[in-house]
Enzyme design. Structure first.
Site, mmCIF file in Angstrom:
data_model
loop_
_atom_site.group_PDB
_atom_site.id
_atom_site.type_symbol
_atom_site.label_atom_id
_atom_site.label_comp_id
_atom_site.label_asym_id
_atom_site.label_seq_id
_atom_site.Cartn_x
_atom_site.Cartn_y
_atom_site.Cartn_z
ATOM 1 N N ASP A 67 67.716 71.225 -29.144
ATOM 2 C CA ASP A 67 66.340 70.961 -28.740
ATOM 3 C C ASP A 67 65.514 72.247 -28.668
ATOM 4 O OD1 ASP A 67 67.816 71.884 -26.570
ATOM 5 O OD2 ASP A 67 67.765 69.971 -25.524
ATOM 6 N N ASN A 136 69.833 64.515 -14.211
ATOM 7 C CA ASN A 136 69.404 63.122 -14.371
ATOM 8 C C ASN A 136 70.197 62.396 -15.462
ATOM 9 O OD1 ASN A 136 68.447 64.275 -16.691
ATOM 10 N ND2 ASN A 136 66.290 63.863 -16.309
ATOM 11 N N HIS A 138 70.550 63.418 -18.630
ATOM 12 C CA HIS A 138 70.075 63.583 -20.016
ATOM 13 C C HIS A 138 71.074 64.409 -20.834
ATOM 14 C CE1 HIS A 138 67.536 67.452 -19.032
ATOM 15 N NE2 HIS A 138 68.739 67.802 -19.430
ATOM 16 N N GLU A 143 65.773 61.910 -22.284
ATOM 17 C CA GLU A 143 65.562 61.658 -20.862
ATOM 18 C C GLU A 143 65.822 60.191 -20.516
ATOM 19 O OE1 GLU A 143 65.371 64.208 -19.076
ATOM 20 O OE2 GLU A 143 63.452 65.247 -19.120
#
Ligand code: F6R
Length: 251
Positions: A67, A136, A138, A143
């Site tokens: 990313d 979280n 991801h 996400e």
């Protein structure tokens, strides 16, 4: 998924460095998929240390990072490209021609995502993909949400993700970009070998959900359950939430 638990993050990093270096020694044109963030720092340091001591040939390796932030000028110190240049590519003598990277400054971001997918295919696909995991759940910048995207795409970053990245921007969350480009779930799951690394107690809940919970778009890493051979490497703290059934003895 196979799970290994290590006494410390450094022991984990050494074990994974051995796996990566052995793979490159066996196949010098290995295609690596790589993360940025805090988690891989010890791994990259271990790989660099071993390379300086031994004779690992990185000249034919190809790399693709997961990313990149959108909207940072080229060479911006907060960019993931700058992170990788300083902490992996330059120390190992990996040349720009060997490096696949998303350009978050591209004018046409959708075209950039398509270019990246094609470049991975053209390289023959990713042999070994190293992943971190967000608090979280991801992976890459996929996400949690009501849906996930299969291919490389633009993402709006969650506040928690921006906060976790503030350290690359002098601790100032206001300077962390609000969007990124990321490999999609299918891009990730197409890798031949996947190794997810998690260290520290703040990852324990996400790790538990990934390994013991249902497949859910609200915890993207749970989709790794679909990969035939995904391996998970944890330190004790990240493994602390696992039930006895899925927590193996220390490696
Ligand atoms: C970064 C990436 C992210 C990180 C994750 C964990 O390239 O793909 O999914 O792996 O946010 O970040 P750290 O390691 O900083 O806790």
């Amino acid at each position: 998924m196979t799970v290994q638990v290590f006494d410390s993050d450094l022991a984990l990093a050494e074990a994974l460095a051995t796996e990566v270096i052995d793979a490159v020694a066996r196949r010098p044109d290995t295609v690596l998929g790589l993360p940025t963030g805090r988690t891989p720092l010890a791994l990259y340091e271990a790989i660099i240390r071993r390379t300086r001591r031994g004779s690992v040939d990185w000249s034919r390796v190809r790399t693709f990072n997961l990313d990149e932030f959108v909207g940072l000028p080229p060479g911006h110190p907060g960019s993931y490209r700058a992170f990788m240049e300083a902490r992996f590519f330059r120390p190992l003598g990996i040349e720009p021609a060997q490096v696949g990277f998303l350009d978050g400054g591209a004018r046409d971001l959708e075209a950039e995502c398509r270019r990246y997918e094609a470049a991975i295919v053209e390289a023959g696909g990713i042999d070994i993909l190293v992943l971190g995991i967000g608090v979280n759940g991801h992976i890459g910048f996929n996400e949690p949400g009501a849906s996930l995207q299969a291919r490389t795409h633009r993402v709006a970053l969650e506040e928690r993700t921006r906060a976790a990245n503030a350290l690359w921007f002098d601790g100032d969350i206001a300077r962390v970009p609000t969007a990124a480009l990321s490999m999609g779930m299918a891009t990730i799951l197409a890798a031949r070998t996947i190794v997810l690394v998690a260290t520290g107690e703040e990852k324990a809940a996400a790790v538990r959900g990934m390994l013991e919970g249902p497949l859910t778009t609200w915890l993207p890493a749970s989709f790794l359950q679909l990969h035939a051979t995904a391996a998970v490497m944890l330190d004790r703290e990240a493994a602390a939430g696992l039930s006895a059934a899925s927590a193996p003895a220390l490696s």
